[in-house]
Design a protein around this motif. Structure first.
Motif, PDB file in Angstrom:
ATOM      1  N   SER A 128       3.840   2.665  -0.612  1.00 47.54           N
ATOM      2  CA  SER A 128       4.707   3.597   0.118  1.00 47.54           C
ATOM      3  C   SER A 128       6.174   3.234  -0.071  1.00 47.54           C
ATOM      4  O   SER A 128       7.031   4.114  -0.255  1.00 47.54           O
ATOM      5  N   LEU A 129       6.467   1.924  -0.043  1.00 51.46           N
ATOM      6  CA  LEU A 129       7.845   1.482  -0.225  1.00 51.46           C
ATOM      7  C   LEU A 129       8.339   1.798  -1.628  1.00 51.46           C
ATOM      8  O   LEU A 129       9.485   2.233  -1.813  1.00 51.46           O
ATOM      9  N   ALA A 130       7.486   1.599  -2.635  1.00 54.30           N
ATOM     10  CA  ALA A 130       7.871   1.900  -4.016  1.00 54.30           C
ATOM     11  C   ALA A 130       8.121   3.395  -4.208  1.00 54.30           C
ATOM     12  O   ALA A 130       9.083   3.795  -4.871  1.00 54.30           O
ATOM     13  N   VAL A 131       7.266   4.231  -3.627  1.00 55.37           N
ATOM     14  CA  VAL A 131       7.455   5.680  -3.736  1.00 55.37           C
ATOM     15  C   VAL A 131       8.737   6.111  -3.039  1.00 55.37           C
ATOM     16  O   VAL A 131       9.524   6.925  -3.573  1.00 55.37           O
ATOM     17  N   ALA A 132       8.992   5.565  -1.851  1.00 60.28           N
ATOM     18  CA  ALA A 132      10.214   5.906  -1.122  1.00 60.28           C
ATOM     19  C   ALA A 132      11.454   5.484  -1.898  1.00 60.28           C
ATOM     20  O   ALA A 132      12.460   6.218  -1.940  1.00 60.28           O
ATOM     21  N   PHE A 133      11.394   4.321  -2.538  1.00 65.58           N
ATOM     22  CA  PHE A 133      12.548   3.861  -3.323  1.00 65.58           C
ATOM     23  C   PHE A 133      12.777   4.751  -4.531  1.00 65.58           C
ATOM     24  O   PHE A 133      13.921   5.085  -4.865  1.00 65.58           O
ATOM     25  N   ALA A 134      11.687   5.154  -5.209  1.00 69.12           N
ATOM     26  CA  ALA A 134      11.822   6.034  -6.370  1.00 69.12           C
ATOM     27  C   ALA A 134      12.434   7.378  -5.977  1.00 69.12           C
ATOM     28  O   ALA A 134      13.299   7.924  -6.687  1.00 69.12           O
ATOM     29  N   VAL A 135      11.998   7.915  -4.836  1.00 70.93           N
ATOM     30  CA  VAL A 135      12.571   9.181  -4.360  1.00 70.93           C
ATOM     31  C   VAL A 135      14.048   9.001  -4.029  1.00 70.93           C
ATOM     32  O   VAL A 135      14.890   9.860  -4.339  1.00 70.93           O
ATOM     33  N   THR A 194       0.786 -11.625   5.113  1.00 67.17           N
ATOM     34  CA  THR A 194      -0.284 -10.715   4.711  1.00 67.17           C
ATOM     35  C   THR A 194       0.128  -9.281   5.010  1.00 67.17           C
ATOM     36  O   THR A 194       0.977  -9.026   5.859  1.00 67.17           O
ATOM     37  N   GLY A 195      -0.485  -8.379   4.312  1.00 62.71           N
ATOM     38  CA  GLY A 195      -0.189  -6.965   4.519  1.00 62.71           C
ATOM     39  C   GLY A 195      -0.955  -6.129   3.510  1.00 62.71           C
ATOM     40  O   GLY A 195      -1.294  -6.593   2.415  1.00 62.71           O
ATOM     41  N   SER A 196      -1.229  -4.913   3.883  1.00 64.68           N
ATOM     42  CA  SER A 196      -1.966  -4.013   3.012  1.00 64.68           C
ATOM     43  C   SER A 196      -1.128  -3.635   1.796  1.00 64.68           C
ATOM     44  O   SER A 196       0.105  -3.581   1.851  1.00 64.68           O
ATOM     45  N   ARG A 197      -1.804  -3.372   0.698  1.00 65.82           N
ATOM     46  CA  ARG A 197      -1.094  -2.942  -0.508  1.00 65.82           C
ATOM     47  C   ARG A 197      -0.524  -1.536  -0.352  1.00 65.82           C
ATOM     48  O   ARG A 197       0.347  -1.135  -1.121  1.00 65.82           O
ATOM     49  N   TYR A 198      -0.995  -0.806   0.648  1.00 70.68           N
ATOM     50  CA  TYR A 198      -0.532   0.567   0.806  1.00 70.68           C
ATOM     51  C   TYR A 198       0.925   0.631   1.273  1.00 70.68           C
ATOM     52  O   TYR A 198       1.639   1.572   0.935  1.00 70.68           O
ATOM     53  N   ASP A 212       5.591  -6.974 -10.267  1.00 72.77           N
ATOM     54  CA  ASP A 212       4.239  -7.026 -10.825  1.00 72.77           C
ATOM     55  C   ASP A 212       3.579  -8.365 -10.520  1.00 72.77           C
ATOM     56  O   ASP A 212       2.381  -8.418 -10.215  1.00 72.77           O
ATOM     57  N   TYR A 213       4.369  -9.448 -10.583  1.00 72.91           N
ATOM     58  CA  TYR A 213       3.809 -10.761 -10.252  1.00 72.91           C
ATOM     59  C   TYR A 213       3.381 -10.810  -8.788  1.00 72.91           C
ATOM     60  O   TYR A 213       2.338 -11.394  -8.456  1.00 72.91           O
ATOM     61  N   GLN A 214       4.163 -10.191  -7.893  1.00 75.18           N
ATOM     62  CA  GLN A 214       3.791 -10.179  -6.481  1.00 75.18           C
ATOM     63  C   GLN A 214       2.521  -9.377  -6.243  1.00 75.18           C
ATOM     64  O   GLN A 214       1.684  -9.752  -5.410  1.00 75.18           O
ATOM     65  N   VAL A 215       2.355  -8.289  -6.973  1.00 73.01           N
ATOM     66  CA  VAL A 215       1.129  -7.493  -6.852  1.00 73.01           C
ATOM     67  C   VAL A 215      -0.072  -8.301  -7.320  1.00 73.01           C
ATOM     68  O   VAL A 215      -1.136  -8.294  -6.680  1.00 73.01           O
ATOM     69  N   ARG A 226      -0.293 -11.550  -7.351  1.00 75.62           N
ATOM     70  CA  ARG A 226      -0.520 -12.615  -6.376  1.00 75.62           C
ATOM     71  C   ARG A 226      -1.277 -12.087  -5.171  1.00 75.62           C
ATOM     72  O   ARG A 226      -2.185 -12.745  -4.660  1.00 75.62           O
ATOM     73  N   HIS A 227      -0.897 -10.896  -4.708  1.00 70.90           N
ATOM     74  CA  HIS A 227      -1.598 -10.325  -3.556  1.00 70.90           C
ATOM     75  C   HIS A 227      -3.049 -10.030  -3.893  1.00 70.90           C
ATOM     76  O   HIS A 227      -3.947 -10.223  -3.058  1.00 70.90           O
ATOM     77  N   ALA A 228      -3.310  -9.560  -5.110  1.00 70.58           N
ATOM     78  CA  ALA A 228      -4.693  -9.280  -5.509  1.00 70.58           C
ATOM     79  C   ALA A 228      -5.519 -10.550  -5.567  1.00 70.58           C
ATOM     80  O   ALA A 228      -6.724 -10.532  -5.266  1.00 70.58           O
ATOM     81  N   ALA A 229      -4.906 -11.675  -5.950  1.00 68.13           N
ATOM     82  CA  ALA A 229      -5.641 -12.930  -6.087  1.00 68.13           C
ATOM     83  C   ALA A 229      -5.727 -13.705  -4.783  1.00 68.13           C
ATOM     84  O   ALA A 229      -6.751 -14.328  -4.486  1.00 68.13           O
ATOM     85  N   GLU A 230      -4.647 -13.696  -3.975  1.00 70.15           N
ATOM     86  CA  GLU A 230      -4.596 -14.538  -2.789  1.00 70.15           C
ATOM     87  C   GLU A 230      -4.584 -13.756  -1.481  1.00 70.15           C
ATOM     88  O   GLU A 230      -4.744 -14.344  -0.411  1.00 70.15           O
ATOM     89  N   GLY A 231      -4.342 -12.448  -1.561  1.00 74.98           N
ATOM     90  CA  GLY A 231      -4.299 -11.645  -0.345  1.00 74.98           C
ATOM     91  C   GLY A 231      -3.036 -11.820   0.467  1.00 74.98           C
ATOM     92  O   GLY A 231      -3.014 -11.486   1.655  1.00 74.98           O
ATOM     93  N   ALA A 232      -1.968 -12.355  -0.131  1.00 75.48           N
ATOM     94  CA  ALA A 232      -0.724 -12.592   0.596  1.00 75.48           C
ATOM     95  C   ALA A 232       0.459 -12.258  -0.300  1.00 75.48           C
ATOM     96  O   ALA A 232       0.367 -12.307  -1.534  1.00 75.48           O
TER      97      ALA A 232
END
Length: 272
Positions: free
Chosen positions: A111-118, A103-107, A182-185, A187-193
């Protein structure tokens, strides 16, 4: 620097090759029970291209080939996700637990996606801003120095073909990583994990695309050209099947029974 880049690429190449062989073996050995896995076939073809590419690149670096700080950075960035996914995958093959939900917050994901893009923009800009070769003995391939590279017999500019092939897989592998993430996002929205294997595999393809981008704009070896060309149709096929699995529009192992032949039952189930 050359030692770290060389060993890092050898490890990545061995990981891709091992995963490709494992995927091919499972696809062939289990096809009578679960049908042919298009995803497994596509993954094996992708690994047949990326594995030798990284092995040749690593060997070239250990032999004194050109090394750069952007290549060192992208090699170190790609290792953690690769180690995690390879470890989980072989643990599963040996009968272990394998994937681990967490489990973990979507934030943190944002943050990880933004850091990778930078990081992608910073490394790409750093590589493109590097000066052109100043001497014939300096084995370097930059955008400004592509015209000075040696052409292969027949008048074909090997550096230009290598550049185009690697830039092509940057796009295809980046899109594969996007669909997996996108699939992981979802999944997290549906299952919270989150899935540790799914997150690490998404990161593998994002970092793989980044490594091909830095490789294409910094240096190129004629020895990797056959595998770079193989990567074009392999990445297209793999992207196509990942897109179909993402849309749940293909019957693959994601919808096969774990045991028994994959065929319609003789009579309908009682709850239908």
């Amino acid at each position: 620097m050359s030692l770290v880049i060389g060993i890092g690429n050898l490890l990545i190449g061995l990981a891709y090759t091992g995963l490709g062989l494992l995927s091919a073996w499972e696809t062939f050995s289990l096809h009578r029970l679960r049908g042919w896995s298009r995803f497994g076939i596509g993954f094996s073809l992708m690994a047949a291209s990326c594995g030798p590419h990284h092995l040749i690149h690593g060997w070239h670096a250990l032999q004194g080939g050109e090394a750069s700080w952007p290549m060192l950075a992208v090699t170190l960035i790609g290792l953690p996700s690769g180690f995690i996914f390879v470890g989980l995958r072989f643990e599963t093959a040996l009968g272990g637990r394998g994937d681990r939900p967490f489990t973990g917050s979507r934030y943190w994901a944002i943050s990880l996606a933004v850091a990778f893009a930078v990081t992608v923009g910073w490394l790409a800009g750093w590589t493109l801003a590097r000066p052109a070769p100043v001497s014939p003995s300096q084995v370097m391939c930059t955008v400004l120095g592509l015209a000075s590279r040696t052409a292969v017999p027949g008048g074909l500019d090997a550096a230009s073909v290598t550049l185009a092939a690697n830039l092509f897989v940057v796009v295809t592998y980046g899109m594969v990583g996007w669909y997996l993430a996108d699939y992981q996002v979802r999944r997290h929205a549906a299952e919270g994990a989150w899935s540790l294997a799914g997150i690490s595999l998404s990161a593998v393809f994002f970092t793989c695309a980044l490594m091909h981008l830095i490789y294409a704009t910094s240096e190129g070896h004629v020895a990797t050209l056959p595998f770079d060309l193989l990567g074009i149709p392999a990445s297209v096929y793999f992207l196509w099947i990942v897109k179909r699995v993402h849309n749940d529009s293909v019957v693959d192992w994601n919808r096969r029974p774990l045991v028994g032949a994959a065929a319609m039952p003789e009579r309908s189930a009682p709850w239908r």
